[in-house]
Motif scaffolding. Structure first.
Motif, PDB file in Angstrom:
ATOM      1  N   PHE A 118       0.830  -1.198   0.000  1.00 25.47           N
ATOM      2  CA  PHE A 118       0.000   0.000   0.000  1.00 25.47           C
ATOM      3  C   PHE A 118       0.871   1.256   0.000  1.00 25.47           C
ATOM      4  O   PHE A 118       0.629   2.215  -0.747  1.00 25.47           O
ATOM      5  N   ALA A 119       1.919   1.249   0.838  1.00 26.73           N
ATOM      6  CA  ALA A 119       2.824   2.402   0.883  1.00 26.73           C
ATOM      7  C   ALA A 119       3.540   2.578  -0.449  1.00 26.73           C
ATOM      8  O   ALA A 119       3.729   3.707  -0.926  1.00 26.73           O
ATOM      9  N   TRP A 120       3.916   1.466  -1.086  1.00 26.68           N
ATOM     10  CA  TRP A 120       4.669   1.537  -2.352  1.00 26.68           C
ATOM     11  C   TRP A 120       3.814   2.098  -3.481  1.00 26.68           C
ATOM     12  O   TRP A 120       4.265   2.935  -4.258  1.00 26.68           O
ATOM     13  N   ILE A 121       2.548   1.631  -3.601  1.00 24.75           N
ATOM     14  CA  ILE A 121       1.719   2.109  -4.709  1.00 24.75           C
ATOM     15  C   ILE A 121       1.375   3.586  -4.534  1.00 24.75           C
ATOM     16  O   ILE A 121       1.151   4.300  -5.514  1.00 24.75           O
ATOM     17  N   LYS A 122       1.326   4.054  -3.291  1.00 23.04           N
ATOM     18  CA  LYS A 122       1.056   5.481  -3.081  1.00 23.04           C
ATOM     19  C   LYS A 122       2.267   6.333  -3.452  1.00 23.04           C
ATOM     20  O   LYS A 122       2.121   7.459  -3.938  1.00 23.04           O
ATOM     21  N   ARG A 123       3.480   5.783  -3.247  1.00 24.16           N
ATOM     22  CA  ARG A 123       4.690   6.511  -3.630  1.00 24.16           C
ATOM     23  C   ARG A 123       4.977   6.401  -5.116  1.00 24.16           C
ATOM     24  O   ARG A 123       5.706   7.230  -5.682  1.00 24.16           O
ATOM     25  N   PRO A 125       2.769   6.155  -8.267  1.00 24.30           N
ATOM     26  CA  PRO A 125       1.461   6.143  -8.934  1.00 24.30           C
ATOM     27  C   PRO A 125       1.509   5.429 -10.274  1.00 24.30           C
ATOM     28  O   PRO A 125       2.567   5.302 -10.901  1.00 24.30           O
ATOM     29  N   GLN A 162      -9.253   0.966  -1.546  1.00 23.07           N
ATOM     30  CA  GLN A 162      -8.479   2.069  -2.102  1.00 23.07           C
ATOM     31  C   GLN A 162      -7.457   1.701  -3.168  1.00 23.07           C
ATOM     32  O   GLN A 162      -6.973   2.579  -3.880  1.00 23.07           O
ATOM     33  N   ALA A 163      -7.103   0.424  -3.292  1.00 21.23           N
ATOM     34  CA  ALA A 163      -5.993   0.051  -4.181  1.00 21.23           C
ATOM     35  C   ALA A 163      -6.236   0.443  -5.633  1.00 21.23           C
ATOM     36  O   ALA A 163      -5.309   0.850  -6.335  1.00 21.23           O
ATOM     37  N   LYS A 165      -7.605   2.966  -7.030  1.00 20.25           N
ATOM     38  CA  LYS A 165      -7.328   4.344  -7.420  1.00 20.25           C
ATOM     39  C   LYS A 165      -5.832   4.607  -7.545  1.00 20.25           C
ATOM     40  O   LYS A 165      -5.417   5.638  -8.076  1.00 20.25           O
ATOM     41  N   TYR A 166      -5.004   3.666  -7.047  1.00 23.12           N
ATOM     42  CA  TYR A 166      -3.560   3.781  -7.206  1.00 23.12           C
ATOM     43  C   TYR A 166      -3.022   2.846  -8.296  1.00 23.12           C
ATOM     44  O   TYR A 166      -1.821   2.630  -8.404  1.00 23.12           O
TER      45      TYR A 166
END
Length: 272
Positions: A118-123, A125, A162-163, A165-166
């Motif tokens: 989750f942290a990786w996909i937010k960093r 995009p 939420q995944a 949207k990333y």
């Protein structure tokens, strides 16, 4: 532990973690060492040093009892799991639970993996990645079941909501659709039913299909690659899926073969 004591521990932990994060480091053992001997000025609490030392002992004990918690080995790196190696168009990373003997350890590992993912996909995009990602969770009802909470329930639900949207797709595979947490099918835009042989599961699938105005007349007689599929707001339709181009041996690897490949770093045949 009283509520006040718990609040003090959380406060000291937050202060110590904030102080350590500002150094740019990310090693758990180093953080525990800092927590065990808090420098002056890190905590505003009068007993901050004593509270930090107690928590350091608890974290150290947790590391001794659970090798997944701060143990040796390669850290989970979603970037490596999702990024194709040179010369290949895509990467398939299969994670085996052979070395994790009980459900608690498996759920704890999945939680750590999902938090890192989750942290990786937010960093990173989707617009900056050459290829989208797909996270497939087999036997998903054991990790995010209906009713009881597990160590990875919250991280699973966070990804489910939420995944997308990333730019990360999710597949929850299960032979017990009613055994999944109800927020997972509620967030699923597409649902598939393959061959079911248990009357209990056939009845469950039929009930879910009726809610969409559909009838799965032969879900107990489907052949290889045949599924009933439904998109959000639509009825189930029968489809024939092409066979995946990834390597599939005639039988799964034994536990010994999985461990041997893990030790030697062998990934097995791949196709682009």
């Amino acid at each position: 532990m009283t509520h006040a004591a718990s609040g003090s521990a959380v406060a000291v932990l937050r202060e110590a973690l904030t102080s350590y994060a500002r150094t740019g480091a990310s090693d758990l053992r180093e953080f525990i060492a800092l927590l065990g001997a808090l420098p002056e000025g890190v905590s505003q609490l009068d007993e901050g040093v004593k509270i930090g030392a107690r928590m350091a002992q608890l974290l150290t004990a947790a590391m001794v009892n659970d090798p997944l918690f701060g143990g040796t080995g390669a850290a989970v790196d979603p970037g490596e799991l999702l990024t194709p190696p040179p010369g290949f168009r895509a990467r398939i990373s299969v994670i085996s639970f052979v070395g994790l003997p009980d459900d608690q350890q498996r759920q704890t590992f999945v939680n750590q993996l999902q938090l890192a993912l989750f942290a990786w996909i937010k960093r990173n995009p989707a617009r900056d990645r050459p290829l989208g990602g797909l996270f497939v969770m087999d036997e998903a009802q054991t990790l995010a079941p209906s009713g009881a909470m597990t160590a990875c329930t919250q991280s699973t639900l966070a990804l489910a909501s939420q995944a997308r949207k990333y730019g990360l797709g999710l597949v929850f595979a299960t032979q017990a659709p009613k055994g999944l947490h109800n927020r997972i099918p509620g967030n699923a835009a597409t649902q598939f039913f393959g061959l079911l042989t248990s009357m209990t599961q056939i009845d469950a699938a039929q009930e879910m299909a009726r809610a969409k105005g559909s009838l799965l007349s032969d879900v107990g007689r489907l052949t290889t690659g045949q599924f009933y599929a439904a998109v959000a707001g639509g009825e189930f339709v029968k489809m024939q899926a092409p066979i995946c181009l990834s390597h599939h041996p005639k039988s799964p690897l034994s536990n010994e073969e999985v461990i041997d490949r893990a030790i030697r770093g062998v990934t097995g045949p791949r196709r682009s």
